[in-house]
Structure formats: C-alpha cells, structure tokens
Design an enzyme around this catalytic site. Structure first.
Site, PDB file in Angstrom:
ATOM      1  N   LYS A 111       4.514   0.526   9.616  1.00 37.45           N
ATOM      2  CA  LYS A 111       4.502   1.784   8.947  1.00 37.45           C
ATOM      3  C   LYS A 111       3.767   2.908   9.780  1.00 37.45           C
ATOM      4  O   LYS A 111       4.433   4.004   9.701  1.00 37.45           O
ATOM      5  CB  LYS A 111       3.665   1.685   7.573  1.00 37.45           C
ATOM      6  CG  LYS A 111       4.502   0.853   6.656  1.00 37.45           C
ATOM      7  CD  LYS A 111       3.785   1.416   5.164  1.00 37.45           C
ATOM      8  CE  LYS A 111       2.950  -0.074   4.808  1.00 37.45           C
ATOM      9  NZ  LYS A 111       2.492   0.106   3.334  1.00 37.45           N
TER      10      LYS A 111
ATOM     11  N   ARG B 105       5.244 -12.682   9.556  1.00 39.14           N
ATOM     12  CA  ARG B 105       5.917 -11.447   9.479  1.00 39.14           C
ATOM     13  C   ARG B 105       7.300 -11.556   9.848  1.00 39.14           C
ATOM     14  O   ARG B 105       7.383 -12.124  10.979  1.00 39.14           O
ATOM     15  CB  ARG B 105       5.089 -10.262   9.452  1.00 39.14           C
ATOM     16  CG  ARG B 105       4.567  -9.974  11.026  1.00 39.14           C
ATOM     17  CD  ARG B 105       4.158  -8.664  11.015  1.00 39.14           C
ATOM     18  NE  ARG B 105       3.021  -8.471  10.080  1.00 39.14           N
ATOM     19  CZ  ARG B 105       3.220  -7.064   9.250  1.00 39.14           C
ATOM     20  NH1 ARG B 105       4.193  -6.373   9.580  1.00 39.14           N
ATOM     21  NH2 ARG B 105       2.207  -6.844   8.645  1.00 39.14           N
TER      22      ARG B 105
ATOM     23  N   GLU C  19       0.691  -1.198  -0.097  1.00 41.32           N
ATOM     24  CA  GLU C  19       0.024   0.071   0.000  1.00 41.32           C
ATOM     25  C   GLU C  19       1.090   1.100   0.010  1.00 41.32           C
ATOM     26  O   GLU C  19       1.754   1.410   0.612  1.00 41.32           O
ATOM     27  CB  GLU C  19      -1.100  -0.099   1.312  1.00 41.32           C
ATOM     28  CG  GLU C  19      -1.853   1.132   1.082  1.00 41.32           C
ATOM     29  CD  GLU C  19      -2.711   1.108   2.432  1.00 41.32           C
ATOM     30  OE1 GLU C  19      -2.876   0.167   3.133  1.00 41.32           O
ATOM     31  OE2 GLU C  19      -3.348   2.246   2.448  1.00 41.32           O
TER      32      GLU C  19
END
Ligand code: ATP
Ligand code: MG
Length: 563
Positions: free
Chosen positions: A270, A260, A35
């Site tokens: 983020k 992850r 994104e």
C-alpha cells in the site's frame, strides 16, 4: 457441511479437524480485516476470497472489520472504496461490519486489567530510546527504568495519558513480558501511544490509540472469530497475541498464517501504491494500470476471473511470486465465454475498393460469439471505402507476412477477398495514405461460391458507417518481472514502464458499438478484450484494452499437463 469437491489445502484441513473435534461448538467464523489506509489490491482479493470463501464453504460467517487504529493514515474514502470492492468481488458481510475503533473502550478496559495484574506499565522512554533498549536479534534488550513502577502509579499515569495531560509521544503503555525474549515482538511491546489525531469515527474522543498488535487479536476475540487467517509476516506476532489473550483470559481465536500473493510486473504494497498515486505516476487509485481492485475493475477485469484466479493459486506456507500471465489467462478464459465480438481499427488505413459500386451498402452477418451461439448474430455494413489496421498492410512484406501487400490477397472478415492493386502516398511525408483494391464478388463469406481460400483474414470497418473512439492499449506498469530488480542506488521507481499508457485518438469502430456505456466489455476481433472507460462522455467513446489475445500461460499449462 464438509464438501468433497474442492481441492484441499492446509487451512481447510485445520478447519475440518476443528469441526471433527467440535472445537468452538462447530462454528466457523472468519473475518477480512483491512486497515482503511489505502485501496484494496489483488493481494487483498486473495485474503477476501479465502476468508469469505471458507466461511461459505463450511456454513459459517465472515465479518468485514476495519482495523482502524492509526488515525493519521486512515480516511473514510478508503472505507467506502473497501466496501465497494468487497461487494464487487461478490461477497456479503450482511450486518457484520465492524471497526476496531468500536472496541476502543473495551481495549482501554483490557489495558487497565493488564496494569492491575502488573502485566503492563507506563514508560517514559522516547521512541528512539525504546528502540535502543530493545536489543537486536543476537543481543537481549535492557529493561526500561520505568518497568518497576507500581500498579497505582501506572493506573494514574495511564488515566492521565487518556485525559490528554501529556504531549504527543511523551509516554507509552507497554506490556511487561520479557526483554530477553528471542522474539523481539515479546520485548515489552508498546500497547498504547499518545497521538493527538482526530479519528475518522471517534473524532477527538481519544488522544491515545492502541497499537495494531494490541488491537488485532482482541478484536478477533471480541467478535468470536474462530479462525484468524493472516499473512506470514504475523507468524512472529502470534506468541504476543496469544500472550494478550491468555493474560486477559478471553476467547482465544486460532491464528493461521498463509503466504501473501506477489505478482510479476506488479507492486503490492500500500505504501508503494500510495506513492504511485501521490507522485503522479498514475492517474489515481483506479488508474487501469494499478493492481488495485478499483483499477483492474476499470480495466475490465471480471470478479469471476479474480475469484477463479484466487482459487487456482491456492494457499501455501511459503512466499512465492505468481506469473501475471496466469491472472490474465483466467481473465481471458472468462471473457472468451461472455464477451461479444466486434470489429475495431486502432490505426486506420483507408482502403478503396475500386470495382465496388459507389453507393452500394451491404449488410453482412457477423457472429457475436463463436463460443456461445446463443449470443446470436448482428449486421455490419460493408461499402466501397473501408479502414483496416495499418499493421495489416506492408509495402515490402517479409517472407511470412500473409496479410495485405501490393499484389496480394487477403480475406476481409465476414466479407470478401480483396486484392491490393495500388498504393497511394502522402506527397509530403511519403507515408502510405490509402490503398486501392479490387474485390472478388464471388467470395462473400457464407455464400455458396465462397470456397476459395487465402492465407489470412483481417478485420475492417466501413469508413462512412464507422464511429470514432479513443483506445488506450495499456501495457504493464513495470518493465521487469521483479520491480525490485534495480541498479545499485536506484529504487523500484526506476523500473516504471514509460510506455505503459498509450492513447490512440482516432480509432474507428463498427457502428454497432454506438452508445456503449462505461463498464461494457467486448472483444475487438484479433486485438484483444476491451471495455468502455468511465472517461466516456456524450460524443466521446473511450475504450481500455483489458488484455490482449495472446496467452503465454495457456502454453505453459499445456506443457505442465503433458509433462
Ligand atoms: P501493508 O501493505 O501496508 O502492510 P496490508 O497489505 O497488510 O498493508 P491490510 O489492510 O492490513 O493491508 O490487509 C488486510 C488483509 O489482507 C490482511 O489480513 C492481510 O494479511 C491481507 N493481505 C494484504 N496483502 C496481501 C497479499 N499480497 N496477499 C494476501 N493477503 C494480503
Ligand atoms: Mg497489514
């Protein structure tokens, strides 16, 4: 094309089974779907290496797709940085650069298709009410009072949502699934929301935007992605993605979840990285202390080291935290092979060799890289006045200190053995300002008579020949391995390391480094690996310390091999 040399993992196993059974006609097609709402970090590198790596391994393709469904947080600056970072890591998406926003028309059609099948409805509940109606993990939700709207009314309202007739947040389009589902994601999730925001690609064409959940699976389907690889938190979303694809009756990619990457001394969200930038804890997204690819690139990391690290950590189904020492180990391993060596003095202490002729200069030969004789040798000037690092001298040496001290001897790398004869102090501060030494002319490195041994060798530069530089020996951005390990009431920011940035302004380098340009990597002997920072300008050289030489991971690895 099934390779037999790479260690296997559960994703490779799935792909190989699919290839055997000729699922998808033997195609392997993956994608990396960021994104564009921030810069990529080392965790994304894991996903990039995995997606592009698997495609390459099995003769398939990998797309770069921007999942740009949330215009309020996205920006072209991020799109550009993501492109640059993926390329820098060494991967190529050729002409397959896609955007979820390219599919907004298609997604709108899909939504209409679901409304027509009575599988979606326009809901007038506010965001808070939707939350209330949703129920909890232990209690079922309640049906929205708007759930029973007719297909005609839904079609009309949805079209008017698109036409901009209703205010921000007034209505949503929701999937009609099951408010009692044990999976909260299945309780009539929102597919479209009204958001009067300009999109970086579609401009003001839309005032309704699909949610990530409604866009992601369908985007994969449209692109014919065979293996849709994502992180574990999307496991609970998979039934929803399956539901959309099945109800729409379109191509069905297989979603595979993996753990992850988490790293010690590092935050990889983020939202937090944005906070570090916006609150000024760092100099920007590419601050060399940041775990962003832009940051670690500037710090001096190589793409090879990162790819190697990603291969070594492997993929698993369970979340864990990797020791940052392992990442640094991979970096040292790579730099050790390729970084030329130089001598640099970070905290200069003047040394005068009293018995060395005043105007004499010797050109001594130094090895560029002991790991790679092909890298050759260079000359370094030696003269009567030198600089050594303050740390290499002690006036009152502790027992195990073998470097320079009053009356003691030390070898100067590539040069002579010197002996400290006297210490000169600043009259005001009492600080040692200079040391006076003598050298033993019979001990020149490489000469036939040089066999005499002393316990330590130190680096040095010739004072008049050396050049000035600023050096930034960075430390970890966080004080604790787990930045979330905080006192009650404090947050992760309280673990920021106040000394992560140190600036040493009057370092002295051997003259061979004159003209070094940003991005150039090297080893300063005994000190670590360094690289030239883009802050360098005419007349001002700036170096970042990429990593020190001390490698705690090498010890751990040795122990593991033995044990
Ligand atoms: P956020 O941190 O805001 O939740 P994100 O890190 O998931 O966002 P995306 O842009 O959605 O950011 O990520 C793109 C891809 O990278 C996704 O497939 C995501 O699963 C993967 N990814 C993100 N973080 C990691 C990580 N730490 N380790 C491995 N893969 C990751
Ligand atoms: Mg995400």
């Amino acid at each position: 094309m099934i390779p037999n040399y790479t260690p296997t993992n559960f994703i490779r196993n799935i792909i190989e089974e699919d290839l055997k059974s000729n699922k998808n006609g033997g195609r392997v097609h993956t994608r990396f779907p960021p994104e564009p709402n921030g810069y990529l970090h080392i965790g994304h590198a894991k996903s990039i290496c995995l997606n592009f790596g698997l495609a390459a391994e099995y003769g398939g393709l990998c797309n770069l797709r921007f999942d740009d469904t949330n215009p309020s947080k996205e920006d072209v600056e991020y799109v550009e940085s993501i492109r640059a970072d993926v390329r820098w890591l060494g991967f190529d998406w050729q002409d397959r650069e896609y955007y979820a926003s390219d599919y907004f028309d298609r997604l709108y059609e899909y939504a209409v298709q679901l409304i027509k099948a009575d599988k979606a409805y326009v809901c007038d509940l506010s965001a808070d009410e939707i939350r209330e109606y949703r129920g909890t993990l232990t209690e079922p939700g309640k049906d929205s009072p708007y759930r029973t709207r007719s297909v005609e009314e839904n079609l009309d309202l949805f079209e008017r949502m698109k036409a901009g007739e209703f205010p921000d947040g007034a209505r949503t389009l929701r999937a009609k699934i099951d408010m009692a589902s044990p999976n909260l994601n299945m309780r009539d999730p929102v597919m479209y929301r009204i958001l009067p925001a300009s999109h970086h690609r579609t401009g003001d064409k839309w005032c309704i935007y699909p949610t990530y959940d409604f866009a992601h699976g369908q985007s994969d389907s449209i692109e014919g992605i065979t293996h849709s690889i994502c992180t574990l938190e999307f496991e609970d979303h998979r039934p929803l993605y399956d539901w959309f694809l099945d109800e729409l009756n379109i191509f069905h990619p297989q979603q595979i979840e993996f753990a992850r990457l988490n790293l010690t001394y590092t935050v990889l969200s983020k939202r937090r990285l944005l906070a570090l930038v916006e609150e000024g804890h760092v100099g920007g997204w590419d601050d060399p202390r940041m775990p962003t690819l832009a940051g670690i690139r500037r710090r001096g990391y190589t793409p090879e080291a990162i790819r190697n690290f990603c291969e070594r950590i492997g993929v698993a189904k369970r979340n864990s935290t990797v020791d940052i020492a392992m990442l640094e180990h991979c970096l040292r391993e790579d730099l050790n092979k390729r970084a030329p060596r130089f001598m640099a003095v970070l905290r200069p202490l003047r040394v005068v060799i009293d018995n060395y002729p005043e105007n004499r200069v010797e050109e001594l030969e130094a090895v560029n890289n002991p790991e790679d004789p092909g890298m050759g040798t260079r000359k370094i000037p030696f003269s009567r006045v030198l600089y050594i690092d303050r740390e290499d001298f002690r006036e009152d040496p502790p027992k195990e200190f073998f470097r320079l001290a009053p009356g003691s001897e030390v070898r100067l790398r590539y040069a002579y053995i010197i002996k400290c004869a006297d210490v000169v102090k600043d009259a005001k501060t009492g600080e040692v300002s200079e040391i006076r030494c003598t050298y033993d002319p019979d001990t020149r490195s490489g000469s036939a008579k040089s066999s005499r041994k002393v316990k330590a060798t130190i680096h040095w530069v010739s004072a008049v020949h050396s050049i000035e530089a600023e050096v930034r020996p960075y430390d970890h951005l966080f004080l604790k391995p787990d930045p979330d390990d905080v006192e009650e009431g404090a947050d992760w920011r309280s673990n920021l390391n106040p000394h992560s940035l140190e600036t040493l302004k009057s370092c002295r380098l051997e003259p061979n480094l004159a003209g070094a340009t940003p991005g150039m990597r090297c080893q300063f002997e005994r000190l670590g690996y360094f690289c030239v920072d883009p802050d360098t300008s005419e007349g001002k050289l700036v170096f970042n310390r990429t990593v020190t030489l001390r490698d705690p991971w090498a010890k751990i690895e040795k122990g593991q091999k033995k044990g």
